[in-house]
Design a protein around this motif. Structure first.
Motif, short mmCIF file in Angstrom:
data_model
loop_
_atom_site.label_atom_id
_atom_site.label_comp_id
_atom_site.label_asym_id
_atom_site.label_seq_id
_atom_site.Cartn_x
_atom_site.Cartn_y
_atom_site.Cartn_z
N TYR A 241 0.85 -1.18 0.00
CA TYR A 241 0.00 0.00 0.00
C TYR A 241 0.89 1.24 0.00
CZ TYR A 241 -3.80 3.08 1.60
OH TYR A 241 -4.74 4.08 1.71
N VAL A 301 -2.74 6.35 5.07
CA VAL A 301 -2.86 5.22 6.00
C VAL A 301 -3.98 5.45 7.01
CG1 VAL A 301 -1.68 3.83 7.74
CG2 VAL A 301 -0.42 4.61 5.72
N LYS A 306 -7.67 3.39 7.03
CA LYS A 306 -8.39 3.05 8.24
C LYS A 306 -9.71 3.80 8.37
CE LYS A 306 -4.55 1.53 11.18
NZ LYS A 306 -3.80 1.75 12.44
N VAL A 315 -1.90 -2.91 10.22
CA VAL A 315 -1.04 -2.29 9.22
C VAL A 315 0.41 -2.49 9.67
CG1 VAL A 315 -0.40 -0.19 8.00
CG2 VAL A 315 -2.79 -0.56 8.66
#
Length: 613
Positions: A241, A301, A306, A315
């Motif tokens: 990611y 992130v 989230k 993560v």
């Protein structure tokens, strides 16, 4: 009442601690509407049982009881063989370990099981007895254990377009990974490579988001099943990611320039699918997006993954990610839950603790990370049975598993050219095989096979391409250096391609065959042979001249341990006909790169593949 059980005596101490914590009003979680009901029962000499109202109750009770050191330990991952003993894991309260490049526990499955069970037993000796996550990069089979089944790399699996087969391959990978002592894999890679220069092209299923998403879903279903607590399932990790395959120039760890529109329409949908289908973990990439490294990218992130996508799993950083791009607090505040610190876990833990104590990192952020980690451990059933699944060990490398991998190989091959009745081969024909890739399972498997960068020699319990051809035509002539005046065969199978590589070292601006390989094919053709080229590569290559010189040309990708699958294809075993389709566009020449589905300039567009010989 839902029952959660600790099956091992060492957990009884934790149960007593939690009972005390949960019955004291001052330590009960304010998020609970009532105090958790906890009962500790001393059972037989084999079992101690703790009963809780819910998973959330026990997690909240644990977090309320944990010290800062215990919480940071859960957020830290080290590598078992890097001067890290089971005693160090116990002393530092480290929550997860990995196996990667370096020494192995031994040559037998039982060696691996014993080694990781020892680490697990020491984790259970800590004050709270919290079990370990034990991870590995099992990205095309349990590719760190010599004797496991090695599947084609993802680029080949994407070429099959057979998503049931992708799911089954992931199931087998989970079984063989669990059978060697692990409960977590850092796969699947769901990058969508846009540059053939990138050294990780083969780790992605396709440059196409639709193919990638379907393959991803199948992979999650295969690895994780419908219940992570089953013995034959492991936690999966979508990575990296975000935008790892879209960096400028295809540079590993480079910068990807992504507009908000492209982010929403191309890059996020596969990750949203991963979240929707219950992926356990997501690993952030070495790369940056619009100048901000993903390990410190709070927007992508914390806010997007989230927040907007609703990801409630773990993560994790990539290698040394908790300190590689800055101080630990910047990574943790960006939303990372576990830092992979194989060489410097003490440094990471000490620095993070300082910033927790001075308020730079809030306890709320720490507790969020720990809650996710403990949740994964509960979902995996580790609080009930944390040890390796010995009952699966006998299945590692089994004949049944190899048959599935063999099917994957033959379905992954893409026929780009077929003329002059060159294919299929017949057992009674005069056939020669040339090229060192033909008789070397290391070369045919690529990177992440036994070693990080792969290896240039064969490994145990594998079948080479030559082995497969000789099973159909025992009298085949093998000449690794090419045709000579003594070559009597009318048809020549030339197996050529890249040497193994992985991340960083695989980045390249040279996508051509070696001069020696090109000359070998030219010479065979000059002798009047029908030449069938089998290309072993982790990406599309600039081989237009070689394709033009051949009578048949097959993109074989990196097929793994089952060379018989290529022979099945060449000889059309049991009436087999080609089914593979290009997962990426194929370039005419180097100047056309990058293509990324640019059909106008492609020699072969995305999705091309002949279906008849």
């Amino acid at each position: 009442m839902t029952k959660f059980t600790f099956k091992y005596p060492i957990a009884f101490g934790a149960c007593l601690v939690l009972m005390q914590a949960c019955t004291l009003q001052k330590t009960a979680s304010p998020a609970l509407t009532e105090k958790p009901k906890v009962q500790c029962i001393w059972g037989s000499d084999k079992f101690d049982i703790c009963r809780y109202d819910s998973k959330e109750a026990i997690i909240n009770a644990l977090i309320a009881e944990m010290t800062v050191d215990e919480k940071i330990g859960q957020m830290t991952q080290s590598v078992w063989h890097n001067s890290v003993s089971p005693e160090i894991i116990q002393d530092r309260k480290i929550g997860s370990i990995i196996h990667t490049e370096g020494p192995t526990p031994g040559p037998k499955v039982s060696d691996w099981v014993a080694k990781f069970n020892t680490f697990q037993a020491h984790a259970l000796k800590t004050r709270l007895g919290i079990p370990l996550l034990i991870g590995v990069d099992a990205i095309h089979g349990q590719n760190t254990f010599e004797g496991a089944v090695i599947f084609p790399h993802n680029i080949g699996m994407g070429a099959t377009r057979n998503y049931d087969l992708i799911r089954r391959a992931a199931e087998i990978t989970a079984i063989e990974t669990a059978g060697t002592g692990f409960n977590w894999t850092f796969s699947p890679v769901i990058a969508m490579p846009e540059h053939e220069h990138w050294g990780r092209v083969y780790e992605g299923f396709s440059e196409d988001a639709n193919v990638t998403t379907k393959a991803l879903i199948a992979s999650i279903q295969g690895h994780q099943g419908t219940d992570l607590a089953q013995a034959y399932t492991i936690a999966a990790t979508a990575k990296h990611y975000l935008g790892d395959g879209a960096t400028v120039g295809g540079r590993e760890g480079g910068n990807a320039i992504i507009s908000e529109k492209a982010l929403r329409e191309r890059f996020l949908p596969p990750y949203q699918a991963a979240v929707n289908h219950g992926i356990s973990a997501i690993m952030v990439g070495f790369n940056s997006v619009n100048g901000t490294n993903m390990h410190q990218n709070t927007y992508l992130v914390q806010d997007v993954l989230k927040g907007q996508l609703g990801f409630d799993g773990v993560v994790i950083t990539d290698w040394l990610g908790g300190t590689r791009w800055g101080e630990p607090h910047t990574v943790i505040n960006a939303g990372i839950d576990i830092a992979m610190q194989p060489a410097n876990h003490d440094e990471f833990m000490a620095k993070l603790k300082e910033t927790v104590l001075d308020g730079t990192v809030s306890m709320e952020r720490i507790d969020d990370a720990v809650r996710r980690i403990l949740g994964l451990k509960f979902d995996l059933g580790l609080f009930n049975d944390p040890f390796a699944k010995k009952e699966l060990s006998a299945l590692v490398g089994s004949t049944q598993h190899r048959e599935v991998a063999r099917q994957a190989v033959r379905e992954s091959l893409v026929l780009l050219k077929s003329e002059a009745n060159a294919l299929p081969l017949k057992a009674n024909e005069s056939i020669a095989v040339v090229g060192e890739h033909a008789n070397n399972s290391g070369l045919q498997s690529g990177g992440w096979t036994m070693h990080w960068q792969g290896q240039t020699h064969s490994y145990a319990n594998s079948t080479t391409i030559l082995d497969g051809i000789q099973a159909f035509a025992p009298e085949v002539q093998y000449q690794p250096m090419g045709c000579t005046s003594d070559t009597q065969a009318e048809k020549v199978v030339a197996v050529v391609g890249e040497l193994p590589y992985a991340e960083f070292k695989g980045d390249s601006t040279n996508l051509a065959l070696t001069v020696a390989q090109q000359e070998m094919i030219k010479h065979c053709k000059a002798l009047g042979k029908k030449v069938i080229v089998v290309l072993i590569s982790g990406r599309a290559m600039t081989v237009t001249d070689t394709i033009n010189q051949s009578d048949a040309f097959i993109a074989a990708w990196l097929p793994g341990s089952e060379g018989m699958g290529i022979a099945d294809f060449l000889f059309a075993a049991n009436g087999f006909e080609p089914v593979g389709k290009l997962p990426t566009s194929w370039p005419k020449e180097y100047a056309d790169l990058p293509l990324a589905q640019d059909a106008e300039n492609a020699l072969f567009p995305f999705g091309f593949g002949l279906s008849k010989f």
